[in-house]
Enzyme design. Sequence first.
Site, PDB file in Angstrom:
ATOM      1  N   TYR A 131      19.379 -44.584  95.152  1.00 37.54           N
ATOM      2  CA  TYR A 131      20.287 -44.170  96.219  1.00 37.54           C
ATOM      3  C   TYR A 131      19.516 -43.863  97.508  1.00 37.54           C
ATOM      4  CZ  TYR A 131      23.986 -43.450  92.671  1.00 37.54           C
ATOM      5  OH  TYR A 131      24.907 -43.603  91.674  1.00 37.54           O
ATOM      6  N   SER A 180      33.674 -43.663  90.416  1.00 38.40           N
ATOM      7  CA  SER A 180      34.728 -44.217  91.256  1.00 38.40           C
ATOM      8  C   SER A 180      36.113 -43.827  90.739  1.00 38.40           C
ATOM      9  CB  SER A 180      34.626 -45.745  91.355  1.00 38.40           C
ATOM     10  OG  SER A 180      35.444 -46.232  92.414  1.00 38.40           O
ATOM     11  N   PRO A 181      36.357 -42.542  90.519  1.00 34.33           N
ATOM     12  CA  PRO A 181      37.646 -42.103  89.970  1.00 34.33           C
ATOM     13  C   PRO A 181      38.823 -42.359  90.895  1.00 34.33           C
ATOM     14  CG  PRO A 181      36.411 -40.216  90.761  1.00 34.33           C
ATOM     15  CD  PRO A 181      35.474 -41.393  90.806  1.00 34.33           C
ATOM     16  N   LEU A 182      38.549 -42.542  92.189  1.00 32.16           N
ATOM     17  CA  LEU A 182      39.621 -42.810  93.151  1.00 32.16           C
ATOM     18  C   LEU A 182      39.643 -44.279  93.571  1.00 32.16           C
ATOM     19  CD1 LEU A 182      39.395 -39.613  95.380  1.00 32.16           C
ATOM     20  CD2 LEU A 182      40.771 -40.011  93.323  1.00 32.16           C
ATOM     21  N   ALA A 183      39.013 -45.136  92.761  1.00 27.95           N
ATOM     22  CA  ALA A 183      39.007 -46.584  93.013  1.00 27.95           C
ATOM     23  C   ALA A 183      38.544 -46.913  94.425  1.00 27.95           C
ATOM     24  CB  ALA A 183      40.383 -47.181  92.741  1.00 27.95           C
ATOM     25  N   GLY A 184      37.427 -46.325  94.817  1.00 30.64           N
ATOM     26  CA  GLY A 184      36.869 -46.603  96.127  1.00 30.64           C
ATOM     27  C   GLY A 184      37.695 -46.071  97.280  1.00 30.64           C
ATOM     28  N   GLY A 185      38.681 -45.203  96.971  1.00 35.60           N
ATOM     29  CA  GLY A 185      39.523 -44.622  98.009  1.00 35.60           C
ATOM     30  C   GLY A 185      40.966 -45.081  97.945  1.00 35.60           C
ATOM     31  N   LEU A 186      41.259 -46.113  97.126  1.00 33.91           N
ATOM     32  CA  LEU A 186      42.635 -46.599  97.018  1.00 33.91           C
ATOM     33  C   LEU A 186      43.590 -45.521  96.529  1.00 33.91           C
ATOM     34  CD1 LEU A 186      42.362 -50.206  95.529  1.00 33.91           C
ATOM     35  CD2 LEU A 186      43.023 -49.541  97.838  1.00 33.91           C
TER      36      LEU A 186
END
Length: 321
Positions: free
Chosen positions: A53, A211-217
């Site tokens: 990172y 990515s629990p929010l699907a990249g922000g979707l």
Amino acid sequence: MRYRRLGRSALQVSALCLGTMNFGPRTSAPESFAILNAAVGAGVNFVDTANQYGGQLGVGTTETIIGDWLAEDRSRRDKIVLATKVHEPMSEDVNDRGLSARHIQMACDASLKRLKTDHIDLYQMHHIDRAAPIEEIWQAMDHLRRQGKITYVGSSNFPGWKIAQANEKAIAARQLGLISEQSLYNLIERRAELEVIPACREYGLGVITWSPLAGGLLAGDAPDQGGRRQSDDMKRAASSRSAQLSQFASLCLDLGQSTSVVALAWLLHQDGVASTIIGPRTKAQLTSVMQAPDLTLDAEVRARIDAIFPACGPAPEAYAW
């Protein structure tokens, strides 16, 4: 904050894990320190990073920021479960990548130096390395354990068959093996339910979702402040799923909760999930989801969510990971 056992180990980790991928490339060091302080102050004891990172600032930048934060107050180290990863290329050197015993040893030493600590609580293999025999990997990990440099070993982005192979080899050698798998899993991307989560359940691995929010979707109308959701790919993905996302937003409105909190809470209701990674770029983003572990979704609500986002549905659109 609520705490859960990480797989079959006795280690207790917070239901929310602080992901740090934004530290450096998107979040300044001072703001990163503020997020770390706020998270620990709210009871988060699980901090996840990776040696690669750093984005445009260079590999290792994020670990260096965390190390500087730990160095400010040495008592902080004992309050967190520190996790990092090995596998990704760290330079152009052909051997400075992968899961050879040589690279595992050298990468661990380099991470310890950047993190300014003498041990890593959870050392995770970032991806599988088809060229590295599992016996070689376990030999390297056991050597690090004997040296006191790592305590537990986990995997990340492993398919179900590799989880089984790794732990069968460990069982044969009477070793603990993997205790966790960090996997892509959210309401839109549920393919982990096919093989990965069943394998984790069978072998006693705690699932850590990324990515629990699907990249922000799944973040709804939360302010993005120039983040990934502003990319063309994400805008197209949101447009193609507009009806689905609108239904979810309406459900969340009925619950009086934000879409982000409900999406995180849903993950924490799934069997085998030990913790879900949140990767805030700002302190405000962190505080906006801290109540997720306390939200109970009853069977009726979960059924409504499953009707909107069916299990193992179509593959997700291209995310700007």
